[in-house]
Scaffold this active site. Structure first.
Site, PDB file in Angstrom:
ATOM      1  N   ASP A  39      -4.153   7.562  44.373  1.00  0.00           N
ATOM      2  CA  ASP A  39      -4.138   6.109  44.230  1.00  0.00           C
ATOM      3  C   ASP A  39      -4.867   5.768  42.926  1.00  0.00           C
ATOM      4  O   ASP A  39      -5.706   6.527  42.449  1.00  0.00           O
ATOM      5  CB  ASP A  39      -4.850   5.431  45.417  1.00  0.00           C
ATOM      6  CG  ASP A  39      -4.400   3.982  45.619  1.00  0.00           C
ATOM      7  OD1 ASP A  39      -3.716   3.722  46.625  1.00  0.00           O
ATOM      8  OD2 ASP A  39      -4.721   3.125  44.766  1.00  0.00           O
ATOM      9  N   TYR A 158       9.708  -8.454  41.723  1.00  0.00           N
ATOM     10  CA  TYR A 158       9.542  -7.567  42.874  1.00  0.00           C
ATOM     11  C   TYR A 158      10.916  -7.153  43.416  1.00  0.00           C
ATOM     12  O   TYR A 158      11.190  -5.967  43.611  1.00  0.00           O
ATOM     13  CB  TYR A 158       8.722  -8.274  43.959  1.00  0.00           C
ATOM     14  CG  TYR A 158       8.343  -7.392  45.130  1.00  0.00           C
ATOM     15  CD1 TYR A 158       7.404  -6.376  44.986  1.00  0.00           C
ATOM     16  CD2 TYR A 158       8.919  -7.578  46.384  1.00  0.00           C
ATOM     17  CE1 TYR A 158       7.042  -5.561  46.058  1.00  0.00           C
ATOM     18  CE2 TYR A 158       8.570  -6.762  47.459  1.00  0.00           C
ATOM     19  CZ  TYR A 158       7.629  -5.759  47.299  1.00  0.00           C
ATOM     20  OH  TYR A 158       7.289  -4.951  48.365  1.00  0.00           O
ATOM     21  N   LYS A 162      12.542  -3.343  43.320  1.00  0.00           N
ATOM     22  CA  LYS A 162      12.840  -2.615  44.556  1.00  0.00           C
ATOM     23  C   LYS A 162      14.334  -2.278  44.647  1.00  0.00           C
ATOM     24  O   LYS A 162      14.704  -1.217  45.171  1.00  0.00           O
ATOM     25  CB  LYS A 162      12.374  -3.416  45.767  1.00  0.00           C
ATOM     26  CG  LYS A 162      10.841  -3.552  45.856  1.00  0.00           C
ATOM     27  CD  LYS A 162      10.148  -2.215  46.000  1.00  0.00           C
ATOM     28  CE  LYS A 162       8.657  -2.352  46.307  1.00  0.00           C
ATOM     29  NZ  LYS A 162       7.981  -1.061  46.459  1.00  0.00           N
TER      30      LYS A 162
HETATM   31  N1  LIG Z   1       3.437  -4.948  53.085  1.00  0.00           N
HETATM   32  C1  LIG Z   1       4.722  -5.281  53.155  1.00  0.00           C
HETATM   33  O1  LIG Z   1       5.118  -6.264  53.810  1.00  0.00           O
HETATM   34  C2  LIG Z   1       5.746  -4.474  52.424  1.00  0.00           C
HETATM   35  C3  LIG Z   1       7.095  -4.749  52.658  1.00  0.00           C
HETATM   36  C4  LIG Z   1       8.051  -4.016  51.998  1.00  0.00           C
HETATM   37  C5  LIG Z   1       7.668  -3.016  51.130  1.00  0.00           C
HETATM   38  N2  LIG Z   1       6.357  -2.770  50.924  1.00  0.00           N
HETATM   39  C6  LIG Z   1       5.997  -1.716  49.991  1.00  0.00           C
HETATM   40  O2  LIG Z   1       5.175  -0.775  50.655  1.00  0.00           O
HETATM   41  C7  LIG Z   1       4.303  -0.165  49.709  1.00  0.00           C
HETATM   42  C8  LIG Z   1       2.869  -0.214  50.232  1.00  0.00           C
HETATM   43  O3  LIG Z   1       2.500  -1.554  50.421  1.00  0.00           O
HETATM   44  P1  LIG Z   1       1.197  -1.970  51.237  1.00  0.00           P
HETATM   45  O4  LIG Z   1       1.541  -3.184  51.987  1.00  0.00           O
HETATM   46  O5  LIG Z   1       0.614  -0.795  51.922  1.00  0.00           O
HETATM   47  O6  LIG Z   1       0.277  -2.458  50.031  1.00  0.00           O
HETATM   48  P2  LIG Z   1      -1.228  -2.153  49.690  1.00  0.00           P
HETATM   49  O7  LIG Z   1      -1.598  -3.119  48.624  1.00  0.00           O
HETATM   50  O8  LIG Z   1      -2.060  -2.060  50.914  1.00  0.00           O
HETATM   51  O9  LIG Z   1      -1.125  -0.679  49.059  1.00  0.00           O
HETATM   52  C9  LIG Z   1      -0.580  -0.435  47.787  1.00  0.00           C
HETATM   53  C10 LIG Z   1      -1.411   0.671  47.157  1.00  0.00           C
HETATM   54  O10 LIG Z   1      -0.819   0.991  45.896  1.00  0.00           O
HETATM   55  C11 LIG Z   1      -1.871   1.220  44.984  1.00  0.00           C
HETATM   56  N3  LIG Z   1      -1.410   1.017  43.620  1.00  0.00           N
HETATM   57  C12 LIG Z   1      -1.083  -0.153  43.010  1.00  0.00           C
HETATM   58  N4  LIG Z   1      -0.747   0.076  41.735  1.00  0.00           N
HETATM   59  C13 LIG Z   1      -0.852   1.410  41.540  1.00  0.00           C
HETATM   60  C14 LIG Z   1      -0.647   2.256  40.428  1.00  0.00           C
HETATM   61  N5  LIG Z   1      -0.267   1.763  39.229  1.00  0.00           N
HETATM   62  N6  LIG Z   1      -0.820   3.589  40.581  1.00  0.00           N
HETATM   63  C15 LIG Z   1      -1.224   4.104  41.765  1.00  0.00           C
HETATM   64  N7  LIG Z   1      -1.463   3.351  42.853  1.00  0.00           N
HETATM   65  C16 LIG Z   1      -1.274   2.020  42.736  1.00  0.00           C
HETATM   66  C17 LIG Z   1      -2.947   0.203  45.366  1.00  0.00           C
HETATM   67  O11 LIG Z   1      -4.223   0.574  44.866  1.00  0.00           O
HETATM   68  C18 LIG Z   1      -2.861   0.229  46.878  1.00  0.00           C
HETATM   69  O12 LIG Z   1      -3.773   1.171  47.431  1.00  0.00           O
HETATM   70  C19 LIG Z   1       4.519  -0.904  48.388  1.00  0.00           C
HETATM   71  O13 LIG Z   1       5.415  -0.167  47.575  1.00  0.00           O
HETATM   72  C20 LIG Z   1       5.159  -2.192  48.823  1.00  0.00           C
HETATM   73  O14 LIG Z   1       5.960  -2.778  47.813  1.00  0.00           O
HETATM   74  C21 LIG Z   1       5.382  -3.467  51.546  1.00  0.00           C
END
Ligand SMILES: NC(=O)c1ccc[n+]([C@@H]2O[C@H](COP(=O)([O-])OP(=O)(O)OC[C@H]3O[C@@H](n4cnc5c(N)ncnc54)[C@H](O)[C@@H]3O)[C@@H](O)[C@H]2O)c1
Length: 250
Positions: A39, A158, A162
């Site tokens: 991360d 976004y 995606k």
């Molecule tokens: N939460 C939702 O509703 C949702 C829905 C659809 C898709 N997603 C996708 O699921 C994934 C995880 O989301 P989440 O809800 O756990 O979010 P989150 O913010 O809890 O986790 C995202 C993680 O990515 C890390 N990160 C960000 N930029 C980075 C970089 N440049 N290099 C390395 N790490 C980096 C952050 O530090 C964080 O720990 C994402 O790709 C998000 O787009 C989430």
């Protein structure tokens, strides 16, 4: 019932986040032998690493910014050297874009989403292909979103990033099918996490109303990621597995 990931090794990006940490924890319950928790922000990873070690998993933690392709190459190479191979890469790292219509977005807003969500995923696929093609039975699982399949207002960078992940997955699946690498995508609906901190409460309420099964939680997604990471999905590649509580049905 045997564990689905017995003896396998994995790298999870975004491992400090809600989904990444849930995936890593679930992999441990499915017999993963070794895992790299990567991360850009490692603060939240140490406690998880300790828990996994207590469960007998060999754990490495890596500060990785997925926008840095050379660093991604080095991490995958290092993990393959240390563990013998990398059986699974889960590209979870992601960010949301500002809650704004297109005319109010800056070029930097656009580029930041593309760079983390799409280019970061490209770097992960490329690193695995460079280090492991022809050598292994590897599964790459990319985390996209239903926003890559359905259009959302106020979220153009976004959504576009995606959608790019979904199509990049298909191309990569074709390119590497004959070289032992499967590439699939999970498309989650919304599960409230830190990702939504910048969204107005009324926007979240409106989003929840569109999920027939209500909002999900990270634990609702870990089974799908595990399936795609495991040999149970050995004849599945290029697929986008929608796990969205019915969001995309209407
Ligand atoms: N939460 C939702 O509703 C949702 C829905 C659809 C898709 N997603 C996708 O699921 C994934 C995880 O989301 P989440 O809800 O756990 O979010 P989150 O913010 O809890 O986790 C995202 C993680 O990515 C890390 N990160 C960000 N930029 C980075 C970089 N440049 N290099 C390395 N790490 C980096 C952050 O530090 C964080 O720990 C994402 O790709 C998000 O787009 C989430």
């Amino acid at each position: 019932m045997s564990a689905k990931l017995e003896g396998k090794t994995a790298v999870v990006t975004g491992a400090a986040g809600a989904l990444g940490s849930a995936v890593a924890a679930h992999f441990a319950t499915e017999g993963i032998q070794a895992i790299v928790l990567a991360d850009v922000n490692l603060d939240a990873v140490d406690a998880l690493a300790e828990t996994l070690r207590e469960q007998g998993v060999e754990v490495a933690t890596e500060r990785l910014d997925v926008t840095d392709g050379d660093a991604f190459d080095a991490m995958i190479h290092g993990a393959a050297t240390r563990f013998g191979t990398v059986d699974t890469l889960v590209n979870t790292a992601g960010i949301v874009s500002p809650n704004a219509r297109i005319h109010n977005l800056t070029t930097m807003d656009w580029e930041r989403s593309m760079s983390v969500n799409l280019t970061g995923t490209f770097h992960g696929i490329r690193a695995v292909a460079r280090a492991l093609r022809k050598k292994a039975n590897v599964s790459i699982v990319n985390i996209a979103s239903v926003s890559g399949l359905t259009a959302w207002t106020y979220a153009a960078p976004y959504c576009a990033s995606k959608a790019g992940v979904i199509h990049l997955t298909r191309v990569a699946a074709l390119e590497y099918a004959k070289e032992g690498i499967r590439v699939n995508t999970v498309c989650p609906g919304t599960f409230p996490t830190a990702l939504h901190d910048t969204l107005p409460a009324e926007a979240l309420t409106a989003i929840e109303a569109r999920h027939p099964l209500g909002f999900g939680a990270p634990a609702d997604l870990t089974g799908a990621v595990t399936f795609l990471a495991s040999d149970e999905s050995r004849w599945v590649t290029g697929h986008s597995l929608v796990v969205d509580g019915g969001y995309s049905l209407p």
